[in-house]
Design an enzyme around this catalytic site. Sequence first.
Site, PDB file in Angstrom:
ATOM      1  N   ARG A  53     -16.151  20.788 -32.128  1.00  0.00           N
ATOM      2  CA  ARG A  53     -17.407  21.202 -32.749  1.00  0.00           C
ATOM      3  C   ARG A  53     -17.884  20.198 -33.804  1.00  0.00           C
ATOM      4  NH1 ARG A  53     -19.135  26.796 -33.142  1.00  0.00           N
ATOM      5  NH2 ARG A  53     -17.154  27.383 -32.236  1.00  0.00           N
ATOM      6  N   LYS A 160       1.373  28.067 -25.436  1.00  0.00           N
ATOM      7  CA  LYS A 160       1.512  29.445 -25.878  1.00  0.00           C
ATOM      8  C   LYS A 160       0.668  29.718 -27.125  1.00  0.00           C
ATOM      9  CE  LYS A 160       5.203  30.440 -28.979  1.00  0.00           C
ATOM     10  NZ  LYS A 160       4.634  30.088 -30.221  1.00  0.00           N
ATOM     11  N   HIS A 190       6.890  24.001 -25.741  1.00  0.00           N
ATOM     12  CA  HIS A 190       7.299  22.701 -26.286  1.00  0.00           C
ATOM     13  C   HIS A 190       8.824  22.546 -26.360  1.00  0.00           C
ATOM     14  CE1 HIS A 190       7.668  24.634 -30.285  1.00  0.00           C
ATOM     15  NE2 HIS A 190       8.426  23.615 -30.598  1.00  0.00           N
ATOM     16  N   LYS A 194      11.988  19.031 -25.382  1.00  0.00           N
ATOM     17  CA  LYS A 194      13.098  18.515 -26.195  1.00  0.00           C
ATOM     18  C   LYS A 194      14.198  17.990 -25.272  1.00  0.00           C
ATOM     19  CE  LYS A 194      12.322  21.959 -29.866  1.00  0.00           C
ATOM     20  NZ  LYS A 194      11.793  21.259 -31.020  1.00  0.00           N
ATOM     21  N   GLU A 228      15.061  29.015 -38.622  1.00  0.00           N
ATOM     22  CA  GLU A 228      14.158  28.104 -39.332  1.00  0.00           C
ATOM     23  C   GLU A 228      14.319  28.327 -40.827  1.00  0.00           C
ATOM     24  OE1 GLU A 228      10.254  27.204 -37.364  1.00  0.00           O
ATOM     25  OE2 GLU A 228      10.512  29.291 -36.781  1.00  0.00           O
ATOM     26  N   ASP A 247       6.453  35.434 -31.223  1.00  0.00           N
ATOM     27  CA  ASP A 247       6.300  34.005 -31.504  1.00  0.00           C
ATOM     28  C   ASP A 247       7.395  33.164 -30.837  1.00  0.00           C
ATOM     29  OD1 ASP A 247       5.038  31.837 -32.790  1.00  0.00           O
ATOM     30  OD2 ASP A 247       6.436  31.914 -34.485  1.00  0.00           O
ATOM     31  N   HIS A 252      10.441  30.381 -26.266  1.00  0.00           N
ATOM     32  CA  HIS A 252      11.489  29.394 -26.553  1.00  0.00           C
ATOM     33  C   HIS A 252      12.911  29.928 -26.310  1.00  0.00           C
ATOM     34  CE1 HIS A 252       8.015  27.567 -28.098  1.00  0.00           C
ATOM     35  NE2 HIS A 252       8.078  27.984 -29.341  1.00  0.00           N
ATOM     36  N   LYS A 352      12.644  33.235 -39.805  1.00  0.00           N
ATOM     37  CA  LYS A 352      12.099  32.273 -40.777  1.00  0.00           C
ATOM     38  C   LYS A 352      12.848  32.434 -42.092  1.00  0.00           C
ATOM     39  CE  LYS A 352       8.046  31.190 -38.556  1.00  0.00           C
ATOM     40  NZ  LYS A 352       7.891  29.852 -38.017  1.00  0.00           N
TER      41      LYS A 352
HETATM   42  C1  BG6 Z   1       6.310  27.549 -32.512  1.00  0.00           C
HETATM   43  C2  BG6 Z   1       6.161  28.772 -33.376  1.00  0.00           C
HETATM   44  O1  BG6 Z   1       6.078  27.872 -31.169  1.00  0.00           O
HETATM   45  O2  BG6 Z   1       7.628  27.046 -32.646  1.00  0.00           O
HETATM   46  C3  BG6 Z   1       6.462  28.437 -34.823  1.00  0.00           C
HETATM   47  O3  BG6 Z   1       4.830  29.271 -33.273  1.00  0.00           O
HETATM   48  C4  BG6 Z   1       7.822  27.797 -34.943  1.00  0.00           C
HETATM   49  O4  BG6 Z   1       6.405  29.604 -35.648  1.00  0.00           O
HETATM   50  C5  BG6 Z   1       7.962  26.637 -33.966  1.00  0.00           C
HETATM   51  O5  BG6 Z   1       7.960  27.324 -36.283  1.00  0.00           O
HETATM   52  C6  BG6 Z   1       9.385  26.137 -33.935  1.00  0.00           C
HETATM   53  O6  BG6 Z   1       9.440  24.934 -33.197  1.00  0.00           O
HETATM   54  P1  BG6 Z   1      10.537  23.838 -33.524  1.00  0.00           P
HETATM   55  O7  BG6 Z   1      10.295  22.772 -32.516  1.00  0.00           O
HETATM   56  O8  BG6 Z   1      10.315  23.399 -34.949  1.00  0.00           O
HETATM   57  O9  BG6 Z   1      11.856  24.532 -33.366  1.00  0.00           O
END
Ligand code: BG6
Length: 511
Positions: A53, A160, A190, A194, A228, A247, A252, A352
């Site tokens: 935008r 996602k 993602h 890795k 995390e 999330d 993951h 977290k």
């Molecule tokens: C994301 C989540 O998909 O993955 C985040 O939305 C999270 O909340 C992140 O922090 C973690 O990814 P990584 O690669 O840092 O483990």
Amino acid sequence: MTDEQKLNPAGPCILVIFGASGDLTKRLLIPSLYHLKRAGLLPEAFAIAGVARTNETSEAFREALHASLQQIAEEPLDGSAWDWLASRIRYLPGDLDNPQTYERLSALLKEIDGTSGTAGNYLFYFAIPAAAFENVAKRLGAAGLVNETPGHWRRIVIEKPFGTDLPSARELNRVLWQHFQEDQIFRIDHYLGKETVQNIMVLRFANGLLEPIWNRNHIDHVQITVAESIGVEKRGSFYDATGALRDMVPNHLFQLLTLVAMEPPACFEANATRNEKGKVLESIRSMTPESVKSDVVRAQYSTGNVNGQAFRAYWQEPHVSPVTSTETYVALRLMIENWRWAGVPFYLRTGKALAVKKSEVIVRFKHAPFTLFQDTPVEQLTPNDLALMIQPDEGANLRFNAKVPGPVMRIGAVEMKFNYGQYFKTQASTGYETLLYDCMIADASLFQRADNIESAWRIIQPVLDDWSTPGRDKLPVYAAGSEGPAEADKLLQRDGRTWRRLAPKHEPETS
Ligand code: BG6
């Protein structure tokens, strides 16, 4: 992707990035493309068209990308690689809700095809909020930009969240299928970018050593941890509507689980792998309101201290409701009901504001059936663990028992360690290089198929349903910087087991 394929640059194409002025483009997409260029994997006939935008010129867009790339790069930039890339970047300002944007985009793509030989092959990357996916897919379809003709491919890449529950995931798939064939859709998780996650397959299926013991006869249980140390940072409103379960778990953590638990695929081909992952998900025992209460733990972080830094409680974070009932931690006990895994619990946890950042899979083996050593009953011996370390440590460790030197028979736990960094000279990478390259060469092995997404939501839907029933208990809390709530410890204690510590003390364990 095999090495042979990797040697060849992808074929001619244009990468169209919707939401190009956002963080993802700067932080991940452009650095990955720069690395791909340096690795010789981008075709000469290549272009990037950024759409967003913000009203700016291609020149200003390129400069902003250059500045952020310089900031991110660990070494001075390779000027010629950047110039090569920059000369192929165009920017189109436009509102994604406006059909005219797609008409202008269509004209721009034709113009680039004419001047750069990109052959009408387009990869549309949705770097936009999930709420806009359906609309952009519809508008691309209406503009006739997604129809493939012989020799010209069209693909989309989305990331996602793929829905927020089972019905919305189904609806998203339904809308996407109105405009795209399943093999045109690349859904990114993602974690599959890795190296260490991809290595789980290699470790399991390129080594004869493990397969005979990779089953219920030898494995006591599996622990999957994605811890995390960060809090919700600036994502309070997204996170409060989402929570740790949505999330992290159906995406993951389930990727890690399926890679650990699946049968060897018939071949190293996308659908063969995805079929096997699907079978694991289908074999997970369905949860009931009762098992949700006994086998799932959720909690929120309260005030505390992470790495010497004071943390406020989750409900005090900006854009989080002060009376929030969203979990920042979840632990689950899942059972896979098939011949390989019957009776072997898979314990999953993620949260977290925990003591450390650590993603790992622990495969805990059964004890030796009896011990020869006097005064060391079997149950006191430290169990054998294979730790698959995903991040930040990358590698694999095997823990076993050895004699502690000295005249008295004492047994101590020791570790054999493989560390990626020590063995391989790794190149700078964001994890998106392989994913982007694979989209260009149409290798969907590392992408999620629609049925796998729906299976994952099906598993956790009973949890979402139970948690949304009014009158559920108040959430337990854990101090920021701790290893999680006591309730998660009890989940394992009940089965006579314990979590592997997130931040272990370093003295050797002896018995
Ligand atoms: C994301 C989540 O998909 O993955 C985040 O939305 C999270 O909340 C992140 O922090 C973690 O990814 P990584 O690669 O840092 O483990």
